[in-house]
Design a protein around this motif. Structure first.
Motif, mmCIF file in Angstrom:
data_model
loop_
_atom_site.group_PDB
_atom_site.id
_atom_site.type_symbol
_atom_site.label_atom_id
_atom_site.label_comp_id
_atom_site.label_asym_id
_atom_site.label_seq_id
_atom_site.Cartn_x
_atom_site.Cartn_y
_atom_site.Cartn_z
ATOM 1 N N SER A 50 -34.023 -11.633 4.763
ATOM 2 C CA SER A 50 -34.456 -10.595 5.682
ATOM 3 C C SER A 50 -35.611 -11.112 6.544
ATOM 4 C CB SER A 50 -34.902 -9.368 4.874
ATOM 5 O OG SER A 50 -35.261 -8.345 5.758
ATOM 6 N N GLN A 99 -24.757 -2.085 11.539
ATOM 7 C CA GLN A 99 -24.681 -1.557 10.181
ATOM 8 C C GLN A 99 -24.746 -0.048 10.159
ATOM 9 O OE1 GLN A 99 -28.069 -2.644 7.808
ATOM 10 N NE2 GLN A 99 -27.221 -1.744 5.966
ATOM 11 N N ASP A 180 -22.956 -6.918 12.668
ATOM 12 C CA ASP A 180 -24.274 -7.104 12.042
ATOM 13 C C ASP A 180 -24.394 -6.243 10.786
ATOM 14 O OD1 ASP A 180 -26.898 -7.591 11.400
ATOM 15 O OD2 ASP A 180 -27.685 -7.211 13.409
ATOM 16 N N GLU A 181 -24.213 -6.857 9.639
ATOM 17 C CA GLU A 181 -24.330 -6.182 8.333
ATOM 18 C C GLU A 181 -23.441 -4.947 8.246
ATOM 19 O OE1 GLU A 181 -25.957 -7.394 5.823
ATOM 20 O OE2 GLU A 181 -27.679 -8.526 6.568
ATOM 21 N N SER A 184 -22.666 -3.838 4.434
ATOM 22 C CA SER A 184 -23.665 -3.677 3.365
ATOM 23 C C SER A 184 -23.796 -2.211 2.975
ATOM 24 C CB SER A 184 -25.008 -4.275 3.755
ATOM 25 O OG SER A 184 -25.322 -3.942 5.061
ATOM 26 N N SER A 213 -24.573 -11.384 7.636
ATOM 27 C CA SER A 213 -24.647 -10.749 6.326
ATOM 28 C C SER A 213 -25.680 -11.449 5.460
ATOM 29 C CB SER A 213 -23.287 -10.800 5.636
ATOM 30 O OG SER A 213 -23.371 -10.203 4.374
ATOM 31 N N HIS A 214 -26.418 -10.650 4.715
ATOM 32 C CA HIS A 214 -27.338 -11.272 3.766
ATOM 33 C C HIS A 214 -26.593 -11.626 2.480
ATOM 34 C CE1 HIS A 214 -27.240 -7.068 2.596
ATOM 35 N NE2 HIS A 214 -27.401 -7.540 1.371
#
Ligand SMILES: Nc1ncnc2c1ncn2[C@@H]1O[C@H](COP(=O)(O)OP(=O)(O)OP(=O)(O)O)[C@@H](O)[C@H]1O
Ligand SMILES: [Mg+2]
Length: 281
Positions: A50, A99, A180-181, A184, A213-214
């Motif tokens: 992050s 997201q 973007d994410e 999640s 993605s993290h």
């Protein structure tokens, strides 16, 4: 020719914490001159902890935020320095999905209107009936039946909302999609369904997919290539299996060790039991 050829791209933001009265706000650099290339039809994961600059990189690439240096060549055309007017025809060729689809989708519009909106504002439909038909077609492409077009965003599950975001992003027939994410916080089976959808659309339509993605297991299952970011720099860039098998950086090794268990098997996405349900997740 590369679809994107990015050289020494820099982004800075005003550092409001260091603001002094009567002085210009000092700037803080958060993207430190990154270089990379994207080929047409690539699927590239962007990972990193992050604050490492993933979203900043994506937004800068699509010229959604100001840059402070470097070059972005898209299909041979330099994007840096183009005015908003000059960017307009290029914008529809690159779409981003976020997201937080709850707030990204207008709560006062039906799903059908949300998807039809870019068609109307870009003059791609001649009548409201045509807009409605096209929206239904796009929703179906994203795995939602016609009946969803009359619902509102708050009447959908998280996964269904992301499908609306995908349908809307497809409306202008883009060449590049940045996600973007977008998975999640969703159940693993819903994540798998959405990722399979994105991958299918990419293959069917020859799209380029940049997937932020993290969660490294998401990228490993979906993307052929990966970019690893740390502190505003790209620290690894290569084929996903090579980077994951032989990470150069201790940082990447640490990220890999932090993969949420038990989804370390790169084939998890294909193994997840796709629940048979009346409604798509
Ligand atoms: N509008 C802004 N103004 C000031 N600083 C910003 C702004 N947007 C991002 N930053 C800073 O830039 C750095 C990178 O942020 P960015 O959102 O790109 O990270 P990220 O990798 O996407 O993180 P996450 O995984 O949490 O989404 C962070 O230090 C962040 O605080
Ligand atoms: Mg982000």
């Amino acid at each position: 020719m590369m679809q994107f050829d990015v050289k020494s791209l820099r982004v800075s933001f005003p550092d409001s914490a260091r603001k002094r009265l009567f002085k210009p706000v000092p700037m803080i650099e958060v993207l430190h001159g990154v270089s990379f290339q994207v080929a047409r039809g690539d699927s590239i994961g962007i990972v990193g902890e992050s604050g490492s600059g993933k979203s900043t990189l994506a937004r800068a690439l699509l010229r959604l935020s100001e840059t402070s240096g470097g070059s972005i060549c898209f299909e041979g055309q330099e994007l840096i320095g183009l005015s908003e007017h000059e960017l307009r025809p290029l914008r529809r060729r690159m779409q981003i999905i976020f997201q937080d689809s709850q707030s990204a989708l207008n709560p006062r519009l039906t799903v059908g209107s949300i998807v039809a909106e870019p068609l109307i504002s870009n003059g791609l439909v001649k009548s409201s009936a045509q807009a409605r038909d096209k929206a239904v077609e796009l929703l179906e492409l994203a795995g939602l039946s016609e009946s969803f077009s009359k619902r509102y965003a708050h009447q959908l599950s998280g996964g269904q909302r992301q499908r609306v975001g995908i349908a809307r992003a497809l409306a202008l027939n883009p060449e590049v999609i940045v996600a973007d994410e977008i998975v999640s916080g969703l159940d693993v089976s819903v994540q798998a369904q959405l990722l399979q959808l994105l991958d299918k659309l990419r293959k069917d339509r020859g799209l380029t997919l940049l997937l932020i993605s993290h969660d490294l297991s998401v990228v490993r299952a979906t993307c052929e290539k990966v970019i690893v970011m740390r502190g505003g720099d790209i620290v690894e860039n290569g084929m996903t299996n090579e980077v994951f098998e032989h990470p150069h950086q201790k940082y990447t090794q640490r990220l890999l060790r932090a993969i949420p268990l038990p989804d370390v098997d790169p084939t998890w996405i294909h193994r997840v039991q796709l629940e048979e349900s009346a409604e798509p997740a």
